[in-house]
Design an enzyme around this catalytic site. Structure first.
Site, PDB file in Angstrom:
ATOM      1  N   GLY A  38       0.742  -1.160   0.005  1.00 18.17           N
ATOM      2  CA  GLY A  38      -0.030  -0.073  -0.069  1.00 18.17           C
ATOM      3  C   GLY A  38       0.807   1.360   0.082  1.00 18.17           C
ATOM      4  N   ASP A  94       0.423   3.473   4.018  1.00 20.51           N
ATOM      5  CA  ASP A  94      -0.724   4.012   3.186  1.00 20.51           C
ATOM      6  C   ASP A  94      -1.715   4.614   4.321  1.00 20.51           C
ATOM      7  OD1 ASP A  94      -1.446   1.524   3.910  1.00 20.51           O
ATOM      8  OD2 ASP A  94      -2.322   1.005   1.987  1.00 20.51           O
ATOM      9  N   ASP A  97      -5.260   2.449  10.629  1.00 17.69           N
ATOM     10  CA  ASP A  97      -6.813   2.015  10.679  1.00 17.69           C
ATOM     11  C   ASP A  97      -6.767   1.699  12.226  1.00 17.69           C
ATOM     12  OD1 ASP A  97      -9.296   1.500   9.968  1.00 17.69           O
ATOM     13  OD2 ASP A  97      -8.411  -0.788   9.432  1.00 17.69           O
ATOM     14  N   LYS A 125      -7.744   6.922   9.666  1.00 18.25           N
ATOM     15  CA  LYS A 125      -9.173   6.975   9.474  1.00 18.25           C
ATOM     16  C   LYS A 125      -9.559   7.163  10.784  1.00 18.25           C
ATOM     17  CE  LYS A 125     -10.555   3.202   6.583  1.00 18.25           C
ATOM     18  NZ  LYS A 125     -11.149   1.694   6.203  1.00 18.25           N
ATOM     19  N   PHE A 146     -14.086   2.494   3.484  1.00 18.76           N
ATOM     20  CA  PHE A 146     -13.171   1.674   2.771  1.00 18.76           C
ATOM     21  C   PHE A 146     -12.720   2.432   1.649  1.00 18.76           C
ATOM     22  CE2 PHE A 146     -11.097  -1.571   0.239  1.00 18.76           C
ATOM     23  CZ  PHE A 146     -10.256  -2.195   1.258  1.00 18.76           C
ATOM     24  N   VAL A 147     -11.386   2.823   1.398  1.00 20.70           N
ATOM     25  CA  VAL A 147     -10.787   3.636   0.446  1.00 20.70           C
ATOM     26  C   VAL A 147     -10.039   2.902  -0.502  1.00 20.70           C
ATOM     27  CG1 VAL A 147     -11.197   5.834   1.563  1.00 20.70           C
ATOM     28  CG2 VAL A 147      -9.211   4.691   2.100  1.00 20.70           C
ATOM     29  N   ASP A 153      -5.841  -0.788  -2.168  1.00 16.10           N
ATOM     30  CA  ASP A 153      -6.521  -1.587  -3.066  1.00 16.10           C
ATOM     31  C   ASP A 153      -7.633  -2.249  -2.645  1.00 16.10           C
ATOM     32  OD1 ASP A 153      -5.122  -3.418  -1.117  1.00 16.10           O
ATOM     33  OD2 ASP A 153      -5.702  -5.003  -2.103  1.00 16.10           O
TER      34      ASP A 153
END
Ligand code: XMP
Length: 171
Positions: A38, A94, A97, A125, A146-147, A153
């Site tokens: 990521g 990336d 979370d 997030k 969810f991005v 991905d």
């Protein structure tokens, strides 16, 4: 697909982060360590704008939820990592979370003898964090969606998109 953060905003923010990082390290050499996969685009874009003596390396961190492994167990692989003993590390991911991945990877790098470890994430997030963890550099805070895109991905697709998007929920 909804665009959450357009490419131009990412480009501008990455430039700000690069300048902030260069100021903080003040000419000291830094080893940038990205967490694959990521981190790929964020790392490539950021390092080209950091004006410091710099090395770059990668680790992988994967969660396995299969029958034979404990749910959520994280496997860190660092075969591609050079000797980092005594080095100042800037760890890039990336997205922050739950915070479990970065907490574990930071501990791993300290274990390998890093002199210092700072952490940069493109996205953080809101409302998802399960372990206390404060990154040093954050590109954008985003809602709990969810991005995908810019390295992120869904089933290994969409990483190449130049923006951060949200997939339609399908309902
Ligand atoms: P933790 O929970 O350990 O996880 O902070 C961070 C990793 O979870 C993945 N992740 C996502 N990947 N879209 C993605 O494509 C998302 O919205 C998302 N949220 C978490 C990602 O691999 C990250 O490194």
């Amino acid at each position: 697909m909804d665009v959450l953060i357009p490419a131009e905003r990412i480009h501008a923010r990455v430039g700000e982060l690069a300048a902030e990082i260069a100021r903080a390290y003040d000419g000291k050499p830094v080893t940038v360590v990205g967490i694959l996969t990521g981190c790929l685009i964020f790392t490539a874009d950021l390092i080209r704008r950091i004006d410091l003596p710099l090395r770059v390396a990668f680790v992988t961190a994967s969660s396995y939820r299969g029958e034979t492994t404990v749910a959520g167990k994280l496997e860190i692989r660092d075969e591609l990592l050079p000797d980092i003993a005594g080095r100042h590390i800037l760890l890039l991911d990336d997205i922050l979370d739950t915070g479990k991945t970065l907490t574990r990877v930071v501990a791993h790098l300290i274990d390998r003898g890093a002199a210092s470890v700072k952490v940069g994430v493109l996205l953080r997030k809101i409302g998802r964090q399960e372990v206390p963890f404060e990154p040093d550099y954050v590109g954008f805070t985003i809602p709990d969606k969810f991005v995908i895109g810019y390295g992120l991905d869904f089933n290994d697709e969409y990483r190449h998109l130049p923006f951060i998007g949200v997939l339609p929920s399908g309902d």
